[in-house]
Design a protein around this motif. Structure first.
Motif, PDB file in Angstrom:
ATOM      1  N   ILE A   1       0.853  -1.180   0.000  1.00 41.82           N
ATOM      2  CA  ILE A   1       0.000   0.000   0.000  1.00 41.82           C
ATOM      3  C   ILE A   1       0.890   1.230   0.000  1.00 41.82           C
ATOM      4  N   THR A   2       0.476   2.275  -0.702  1.00 42.01           N
ATOM      5  CA  THR A   2       1.262   3.505  -0.759  1.00 42.01           C
ATOM      6  C   THR A   2       0.719   4.519   0.239  1.00 42.01           C
ATOM      7  N   PHE A   3       1.631   5.324   0.815  1.00 39.62           N
ATOM      8  CA  PHE A   3       1.270   6.227   1.907  1.00 39.62           C
ATOM      9  C   PHE A   3       1.950   7.573   1.676  1.00 39.62           C
TER      10      PHE A   3
ATOM     11  N   ALA B   1       4.521   5.840   9.345  1.00 40.24           N
ATOM     12  CA  ALA B   1       3.850   5.034   8.321  1.00 40.24           C
ATOM     13  C   ALA B   1       4.486   3.650   8.239  1.00 40.24           C
ATOM     14  N   LYS B   2       5.801   3.612   8.341  1.00 38.87           N
ATOM     15  CA  LYS B   2       6.508   2.328   8.324  1.00 38.87           C
ATOM     16  C   LYS B   2       6.143   1.489   9.549  1.00 38.87           C
ATOM     17  N   MET B   3       5.964   2.154  10.688  1.00 41.08           N
ATOM     18  CA  MET B   3       5.583   1.439  11.905  1.00 41.08           C
ATOM     19  C   MET B   3       4.174   0.859  11.786  1.00 41.08           C
TER      20      MET B   3
ATOM     21  N   LYS C   1       4.645   1.498   1.399  1.00 41.79           N
ATOM     22  CA  LYS C   1       5.598   2.241   0.564  1.00 41.79           C
ATOM     23  C   LYS C   1       5.326   3.732   0.761  1.00 41.79           C
ATOM     24  N   VAL C   2       6.260   4.405   1.437  1.00 38.99           N
ATOM     25  CA  VAL C   2       6.101   5.832   1.729  1.00 38.99           C
ATOM     26  C   VAL C   2       6.424   6.657   0.486  1.00 38.99           C
ATOM     27  N   VAL C   3       5.527   7.587   0.175  1.00 40.40           N
ATOM     28  CA  VAL C   3       5.727   8.491  -0.960  1.00 40.40           C
ATOM     29  C   VAL C   3       5.839   9.914  -0.396  1.00 40.40           C
ATOM     30  N   PRO C   4       7.058  10.468  -0.315  1.00 33.88           N
ATOM     31  CA  PRO C   4       7.238  11.805   0.258  1.00 33.88           C
ATOM     32  C   PRO C   4       6.501  12.882  -0.539  1.00 33.88           C
ATOM     33  N   ALA C   5       5.981  13.865   0.183  1.00 35.43           N
ATOM     34  CA  ALA C   5       5.272  14.989  -0.437  1.00 35.43           C
ATOM     35  C   ALA C   5       5.795  16.285   0.151  1.00 35.43           C
ATOM     36  N   ARG C   6       5.590  17.362  -0.579  1.00 33.31           N
ATOM     37  CA  ARG C   6       6.009  18.680  -0.105  1.00 33.31           C
ATOM     38  C   ARG C   6       4.853  19.317   0.671  1.00 33.31           C
TER      39      ARG C   6
ATOM     40  N   GLY D   1      -2.781   8.699   3.231  1.00 33.68           N
ATOM     41  CA  GLY D   1      -1.987   9.906   3.431  1.00 33.68           C
ATOM     42  C   GLY D   1      -2.244  10.497   4.803  1.00 33.68           C
ATOM     43  N   TRP D   2      -1.295  11.319   5.244  1.00 29.92           N
ATOM     44  CA  TRP D   2      -1.450  12.034   6.502  1.00 29.92           C
ATOM     45  C   TRP D   2      -2.114  13.392   6.245  1.00 29.92           C
ATOM     46  N   GLY D   3      -2.892  13.863   7.202  1.00 27.46           N
ATOM     47  CA  GLY D   3      -3.448  15.206   7.140  1.00 27.46           C
ATOM     48  C   GLY D   3      -3.483  15.784   8.535  1.00 27.46           C
ATOM     49  N   ALA D   4      -2.985  17.026   8.688  1.00 26.74           N
ATOM     50  CA  ALA D   4      -2.931  17.643  10.013  1.00 26.74           C
ATOM     51  C   ALA D   4      -4.086  18.604  10.251  1.00 26.74           C
ATOM     52  N   GLY D   5      -5.024  18.661   9.300  1.00 24.75           N
ATOM     53  CA  GLY D   5      -6.153  19.575   9.406  1.00 24.75           C
ATOM     54  C   GLY D   5      -6.607  20.055   8.040  1.00 24.75           C
TER      55      GLY D   5
END
Length: 266
Positions: A96-98, A109-111, A121-126, A143-147
């Motif tokens: 799965i991609t993250f 995400a790896k944890m 599979k971590v996909v870095p974003a800006r 994906g992560w979202g902080a708000g």
């Protein structure tokens, strides 16, 4: 405006706030240069890279404006309602991609992958906007979202699968925290804070701290933070932030140590 100060904003993007923190550390200690970020560049980045050129003790923390609402997200059309749903699908697919916007979140995400024995599979974003674009464009599964995800969740485009802070999220209190799901190290609670290089005169620190506290109490600021940014207005004092960043540094060491251990998955 209230104090007659002219604020010049300069974007120092990169390395999850690390570029800004490194620049701030070497800035003149006269109170005319401050930085805004979350705790990660001050706490996690120096643990990840001891040669980065600074530690969390090289700064004075002036105050926070908000705590973030960190969530694990997926597009609504995936049909996943919980993190377990996504991990079940990942096992069938093989991986799965993250989408992730900061080094500590990459590690978290790896944890998650280790906990569920899934190849993440971590996909870095800006930045957070980059993660939103990854999700909306179908380039990542999670994906992560902080708000920043708030408007998309409200519109029914995205789904919150889990809370990545120490309590349920304002937008969807029904979703469990990662800690409650059995991952005690994965608490991404934190604040959007302002900092200055250590050594700024005490009087300047007091003035800036008082100004931040005043600004956070303004209804216009609360409206901007809550309704437009989907964050929670949350002022913390310099002492409270110093303690929080120190704790985050300790937690960062624990996460990186855990990732160095052999995977429990067969």
């Amino acid at each position: 405006k209230k104090h007659g100060w002219k604020i010049i904003v300069k974007n120092r993007a990169g390395a999850g706030g690390g570029v800004m923190a490194k620049s701030l550390k070497t800035a003149p200690k006269d109170g005319y240069t401050i930085g805004m970020a979350v705790g990660d560049p001050f706490a996690f980045n120096p643990v990840l890279n001891p040669k980065i050129g600074y530690t969390h003790e090289d700064f004075v923390y002036l105050g926070s404006i908000a705590s973030f609402q960190m969530a694990v997200l997926a597009m609504k059309d995936k049909g996943w309602n919980t993190l377990a749903d996504a991990m079940k699908a990942a096992k069938k697919k093989g991986s799965i991609t993250f989408g992730s916007m900061a080094p500590r979140l990459h590690a978290m995400a790896k944890m998650i992958g280790r906990h569920y024995c899934v190849d993440v599979k971590v996909v870095p974003a800006r930045g957070g906007r980059g993660v939103m674009n990854q999700l909306l464009g179908g380039h990542v599964d999670l994906g992560w979202g902080a708000g920043i995800q708030g408007r998309y969740v409200d519109a029914g485009k995205m789904a919150i699968l889990a809370s990545a802070i120490d309590q349920p999220l304002q937008q969807d209190p029904s979703k469990k925290t990662l800690v409650a799901l059995g991952m005690p190290l994965l608490d991404a609670s934190g604040y959007f804070l302002l900092a200055a290089p250590k050594g700024v005169p005490d009087e300047m620190v007091r003035k800036m701290t008082a100004a931040i506290k005043e600004a956070v109490a303004e209804p216009k600021v609360a409206d901007l933070v809550g309704k437009r940014m989907f964050l929670k207005v949350d002022y913390k004092t310099p002492a409270q932030l110093a303690t929080q960043v120190a704790s985050l540094t300790k937690a960062s060491r624990a996460i990186l140590a855990a990732l160095k251990k052999p995977s429990p998955c067969k």
